[in-house]
Design a protein around this motif. Sequence first.
Motif, PDB file in Angstrom:
ATOM      1  N   LYS A 200       0.838  -1.209   0.000  1.00  0.00           N
ATOM      2  CA  LYS A 200       0.000   0.000   0.000  1.00  0.00           C
ATOM      3  C   LYS A 200       0.873   1.260   0.000  1.00  0.00           C
ATOM      4  CE  LYS A 200      -4.201  -1.859   1.977  1.00  0.00           C
ATOM      5  NZ  LYS A 200      -5.367  -1.553   2.801  1.00  0.00           N
ATOM      6  N   ILE A 201       0.373   2.305  -0.629  1.00  0.00           N
ATOM      7  CA  ILE A 201       1.100   3.573  -0.658  1.00  0.00           C
ATOM      8  C   ILE A 201       0.763   4.348   0.616  1.00  0.00           C
ATOM      9  CG2 ILE A 201       1.610   5.616  -2.064  1.00  0.00           C
ATOM     10  CD1 ILE A 201       1.818   2.983  -3.641  1.00  0.00           C
TER      11      ILE A 201
ATOM     12  N   ILE B 273       1.127  14.348 -14.911  1.00  0.00           N
ATOM     13  CA  ILE B 273       0.791  14.148 -13.495  1.00  0.00           C
ATOM     14  C   ILE B 273       1.593  12.978 -12.924  1.00  0.00           C
ATOM     15  CG2 ILE B 273      -1.050  13.512 -11.899  1.00  0.00           C
ATOM     16  CD1 ILE B 273      -3.015  14.918 -13.896  1.00  0.00           C
ATOM     17  N   ALA B 274       1.660  11.908 -13.693  1.00  0.00           N
ATOM     18  CA  ALA B 274       2.371  10.716 -13.218  1.00  0.00           C
ATOM     19  C   ALA B 274       3.821  11.050 -12.872  1.00  0.00           C
ATOM     20  CB  ALA B 274       2.307   9.610 -14.278  1.00  0.00           C
ATOM     21  N   ASP B 275       4.393  11.980 -13.583  1.00  0.00           N
ATOM     22  CA  ASP B 275       5.799  12.329 -13.371  1.00  0.00           C
ATOM     23  C   ASP B 275       5.995  13.492 -12.391  1.00  0.00           C
ATOM     24  OD1 ASP B 275       6.322  10.414 -15.237  1.00  0.00           O
ATOM     25  OD2 ASP B 275       6.600  11.812 -16.905  1.00  0.00           O
ATOM     26  N   ALA B 276       4.921  14.075 -11.907  1.00  0.00           N
ATOM     27  CA  ALA B 276       5.048  15.315 -11.133  1.00  0.00           C
ATOM     28  C   ALA B 276       5.437  15.050  -9.679  1.00  0.00           C
ATOM     29  CB  ALA B 276       3.737  16.074 -11.168  1.00  0.00           C
TER      30      ALA B 276
ATOM     31  N   ALA C 147      -4.201   2.320  -0.731  1.00  0.00           N
ATOM     32  CA  ALA C 147      -3.680   3.472  -0.001  1.00  0.00           C
ATOM     33  C   ALA C 147      -3.743   3.201   1.492  1.00  0.00           C
ATOM     34  CB  ALA C 147      -4.485   4.727  -0.330  1.00  0.00           C
ATOM     35  N   GLU C 148      -2.749   3.701   2.199  1.00  0.00           N
ATOM     36  CA  GLU C 148      -2.757   3.598   3.645  1.00  0.00           C
ATOM     37  C   GLU C 148      -2.742   5.021   4.188  1.00  0.00           C
ATOM     38  OE1 GLU C 148       0.391   1.115   5.077  1.00  0.00           O
ATOM     39  OE2 GLU C 148       0.147   1.822   7.137  1.00  0.00           O
ATOM     40  N   LEU C 149      -3.530   5.240   5.229  1.00  0.00           N
ATOM     41  CA  LEU C 149      -3.583   6.571   5.819  1.00  0.00           C
ATOM     42  C   LEU C 149      -2.622   6.586   7.002  1.00  0.00           C
ATOM     43  CD1 LEU C 149      -5.141   9.215   5.416  1.00  0.00           C
ATOM     44  CD2 LEU C 149      -6.933   8.295   6.878  1.00  0.00           C
TER      45      LEU C 149
ATOM     46  N   ILE D 273       0.373   8.991  -9.967  1.00  0.00           N
ATOM     47  CA  ILE D 273       1.709   9.096  -9.371  1.00  0.00           C
ATOM     48  C   ILE D 273       2.162   7.745  -8.824  1.00  0.00           C
ATOM     49  CG2 ILE D 273       2.989  10.091  -7.431  1.00  0.00           C
ATOM     50  CD1 ILE D 273       1.348  12.656  -7.814  1.00  0.00           C
ATOM     51  N   ALA D 274       1.197   7.020  -8.239  1.00  0.00           N
ATOM     52  CA  ALA D 274       1.544   5.750  -7.611  1.00  0.00           C
ATOM     53  C   ALA D 274       1.551   4.590  -8.602  1.00  0.00           C
ATOM     54  CB  ALA D 274       0.562   5.463  -6.471  1.00  0.00           C
TER      55      ALA D 274
END
Lengths: 347, 347, 347, 347
Positions: free
Chosen positions: C3-4, C146-149, C29-31, C335-336
């Motif tokens: 998880k991110i 966006i993916a690279d930002a 996703a992890e918070l 991004i992830a």
Amino acid sequence: MQKIKTAVVGASGYTGMELLRLLLMHPYAELNCVTSRQYAGQALDAIFPRFAQMPGSDLQFTAPDAQTIKESGAEIAFLALPHGVAAEYASALLELGLKVIDLSADFRLNDPAVYEEFYGTPHPATELLTEAVYGMPELQGRSKEIADARLVASPGCYPTSIILPLVPLLEKGLIDPQSIVTCSMSGVSGAGKTSNTLFSYCEANESVRAYSVPKHRHLSEIEQELSIAAGEKVTMSFTPHLVPAHNGICTTTSAMLKGSPSEVTQALHEAYNSQTFVRLLGKGNAADTKNVTRTNFIDIGWAVDERTGRVLLFSSEDNLGKGAAGQAIQSFNLIAGLAPQSGLQNV
Amino acid sequence: MQKIKTAVVGASGYTGMELLRLLLMHPYAELNCVTSRQYAGQALDAIFPRFAQMPGSDLQFTAPDAQTIKESGAEIAFLALPHGVAAEYASALLELGLKVIDLSADFRLNDPAVYEEFYGTPHPATELLTEAVYGMPELQGRSKEIADARLVASPGCYPTSIILPLVPLLEKGLIDPQSIVTCSMSGVSGAGKTSNTLFSYCEANESVRAYSVPKHRHLSEIEQELSIAAGEKVTMSFTPHLVPAHNGICTTTSAMLKGSPSEVTQALHEAYNSQTFVRLLGKGNAADTKNVTRTNFIDIGWAVDERTGRVLLFSSEDNLGKGAAGQAIQSFNLIAGLAPQSGLQNV
Amino acid sequence: MQKIKTAVVGASGYTGMELLRLLLMHPYAELNCVTSRQYAGQALDAIFPRFAQMPGSDLQFTAPDAQTIKESGAEIAFLALPHGVAAEYASALLELGLKVIDLSADFRLNDPAVYEEFYGTPHPATELLTEAVYGMPELQGRSKEIADARLVASPGCYPTSIILPLVPLLEKGLIDPQSIVTCSMSGVSGAGKTSNTLFSYCEANESVRAYSVPKHRHLSEIEQELSIAAGEKVTMSFTPHLVPAHNGICTTTSAMLKGSPSEVTQALHEAYNSQTFVRLLGKGNAADTKNVTRTNFIDIGWAVDERTGRVLLFSSEDNLGKGAAGQAIQSFNLIAGLAPQSGLQNV
Amino acid sequence: MQKIKTAVVGASGYTGMELLRLLLMHPYAELNCVTSRQYAGQALDAIFPRFAQMPGSDLQFTAPDAQTIKESGAEIAFLALPHGVAAEYASALLELGLKVIDLSADFRLNDPAVYEEFYGTPHPATELLTEAVYGMPELQGRSKEIADARLVASPGCYPTSIILPLVPLLEKGLIDPQSIVTCSMSGVSGAGKTSNTLFSYCEANESVRAYSVPKHRHLSEIEQELSIAAGEKVTMSFTPHLVPAHNGICTTTSAMLKGSPSEVTQALHEAYNSQTFVRLLGKGNAADTKNVTRTNFIDIGWAVDERTGRVLLFSSEDNLGKGAAGQAIQSFNLIAGLAPQSGLQNV
């Protein structure tokens, strides 16, 4: 993991729509068949544009026919049909080897005489009553029974909000079973997707009123389950109200307290601490429908009125969620051997 | 006909606004003074644009000062102030020769000890308690007392909706006074004009919940009046709820029936058939807030639940109207010798 | 799959709450960190009882401190902060090696002079403007950027609903860029979680009105993106309205048509047929907010008014969803390296 | 003063109900006849419980028959009937010597060809078109014409909110007549009292959407009146929206400004300063429906957008009040020689 194949029979109303919503989002369920006499031949997303571009939403409605449902490959069928009609489809589908989760009132009452008293017609399929399981998984021993059932009678919306707070207190003898008075307030979706002018925006907005007084049909299943918990015949006062909200039921119940305030707290915690979908708000806290709408949670708070000797129980749930489709998915998860929270952790 | 000169003290909240609305439309009332600490110096129609271009709406707010109010020529002052503050102004204005209709809780309770129990401070003006009249004109003999009063304590919103249906039954001994259980649902204006986020649109919309449990302040005046009617000390269970509506209170009360269903019907008809603002809906009918909002009517229906032996009373009113400003205007009409319906026949 | 790890900085308002909702339900996703000056030290589910018993909802709020956020392990931080404040945190977090998705206006405008014109203060971090990417993934070539930002400027709610329907028409020269007139209607959550009495239930219910006329701040980013698409400076008329709904934006835009009706249809289909979250309703169909609330979808319909020569564009989205938190999650997924629909297929 | 005897023909919908409400409260009107095919034989207060115990509310509905209406003694008849049907009754009642105020579209258009274009059938009574007066008393010279008319065509709800702000600007040549773009938002009562599921609470709540695009029927009368004011044929863009409110219309209109901002202000003040029911909010202020619901006021604000050169006009009214029944009562007052504000100063 292999997905479980499902059918929703009678998918054109609000309960059907909520079932579709939950099944489209369920990671382990596949929607193989949706039926609607009215919409047969049309795509699901043409009727419910909210679901468009969700995987599975291009399925076509078919006419409600048991054989067609069987041939879709569905293993488990949800019935979102009017009472009377539901029993008919339940029989046919069980015959064809499907398991059935019925959201109508047809199999909720153990006693066909009570069915006839409250629904005005003889019970349509008494032979199935013995095996039907009242599908409220939080009741003791019930989740095992549901997991093994061929036919689940999924509870009504008001009953869910009333039975769950009361059962632990009745089982421990903490309240006088004959002193129960309940007021519930339901959002307008409880009236179903209807063309009745009474439920038009201009009539229902800024309108708060009691209805179906003094003997709402749901009393039959409420009193049945409360009587089991109390070990004696329970008769109670129940007044439902319609309030200008889309969904949500807020229930306030009071009864004469026989035990102590701390015993109330303890009984509720013992019963529900390990339950995924029951959230105990603690003593002194009321429940708010806005925290449970579009979820499968039921929130329960309580208070003790020392002036009158009554204990007050506050509960809130989504009438279409925990009170209908969500609770039916809980039964589905049990039957399919899935984790209790599968497809239901939506907030 | 000469118009009666009036003042509204504390006119910036919703009750004050409703008083202004009714007085601006009243054929025999003149608005001579409106006070608001917050808005002093501004025109009434700048603060309440709804009233712009109504005759009288160009009046300026003044700071709340008894002498200024007196000098405006006002003969009767309405107080829409918080409790505690109201008593202060009442004393000063009575001293100056005005008559006072107070919409706060300060003079509703006969017993200062009960005031202290429910409002948390010693009563601010005990010397005025004896002469204050609880201003509910439909109670027997009350309209005469109001007409003669210098100081009227205008009732609270929930109390009005609860007391009126119950009193005739208690007076005739038709119900068990210790078995009363009431649930009320109020629109959000009942919380006042507030900046509390809890009552913001996004928090209050689609939200239904109980609050102030189990001992709402209004219980004090409800039980006082019910005890008088019953001839014994009454203690009851009362749970108020907030529902997503602007205004309106819907109240459902039940109690153990000692008389017969027809005696209930008869008692209510005897009490209220000649009352301008009480509308009896008959047995089997619930009351709907949408029929009473922005009026001075209270609608009352009833039912008998033979299964539990309880009688159910349903009432609806506008919390700002009959439950507050409208009822205060009733007292005004009595004091001023006007017809009961003057300025109140707005639907 | 790993998880991110994520942080939500400024999680106490409605946009923050929607981010939390989406992240709590996101499968990948992890918070790890939620900050709020106001709620520091309290558990997330104490402030947002709706989230109680969701896995992850027992996290504690911390004060907003860049180092603390870093130490939580968070790799990507969402900023739901006021403009001005957001830039400060963005700088600090980028410095510490996190990637930042900013939901404020701070990095949406390429030209700091425009920022100063519309937001009234000099831009707080001009050095970051070049690398910030305006995070609207459906615009051509944008998803790769966006993916690279390192820094994504997530678009405003109104802009999303206005830019997406117009860009394909402007890019193909099908409308006159100087003839655009837009009216939008937003639910009250667009005003944020506020104690301003203007947005209280009783003031906002049954109230429809324009506001921020004639120069709403969002015009700056709308005109920037439209100008890029048109290849010329675009100036347009935009009037936002507040309507009594919790969430949802309905936008109606018209412009003089230069191309043919079928070219409009074709341009929209070419642009969006393969986009997961854009649903084209077809010619002659308006968009309804009720189909998109609590989803990440934007619905777009259109019509041609042959009488006036104007093309009408209808769009609906959830102001908190596709118009804010949902679109930010789209950037997060890019991004992830996750699938576009991850965690966003909620209806 | 002698009361004027009136009839309401077609009194079962929301416009009819609002007419009844205003007539029951009108000091100089008497309600002698109410017709409804559906409710014939029932008492007015059985159908509209809101009106119970109002003097006059015990009248019985009769079937809609011209002779019966005549025999009731009514001198002036209000027609709240569908278009097509209204013309039929108008002819018959005029024949019998009554004056007629028609709230349908039947006599609003001077040109029968335009009627046929927009309403899809040949005009049902062309011979009456010349004498019918479009009943918008605030237009120059119109109140005199109305006072003398036998037949008044009371304007539509959207037209009222659009025509009144524009006419003074068009008459003075301050805007480009071919550049008008209007968006209106109407409460759900605009759809009438209907059993159509589309307008049920659960479908209309939390729903905002455009409809009847791009050619709503009301365009016909709007463009007719604007063309008269402009002295040239006006064609405009109009998009109506439905929003979740009971009543109220909020209209935002923009057009290219040819004059100066101060000329706009001056033109509006000259036109409306002496009008009882037009409230000018001043430059920079938008209009809010909540200030006009259940009143006969129309609020008008304006702004100039220097960036685009457009003037923005904001108006709000009650669609059932100033937009329908209230405006019809204005015509009634004129015909009956009463003061303009008679029976209309309700807030």
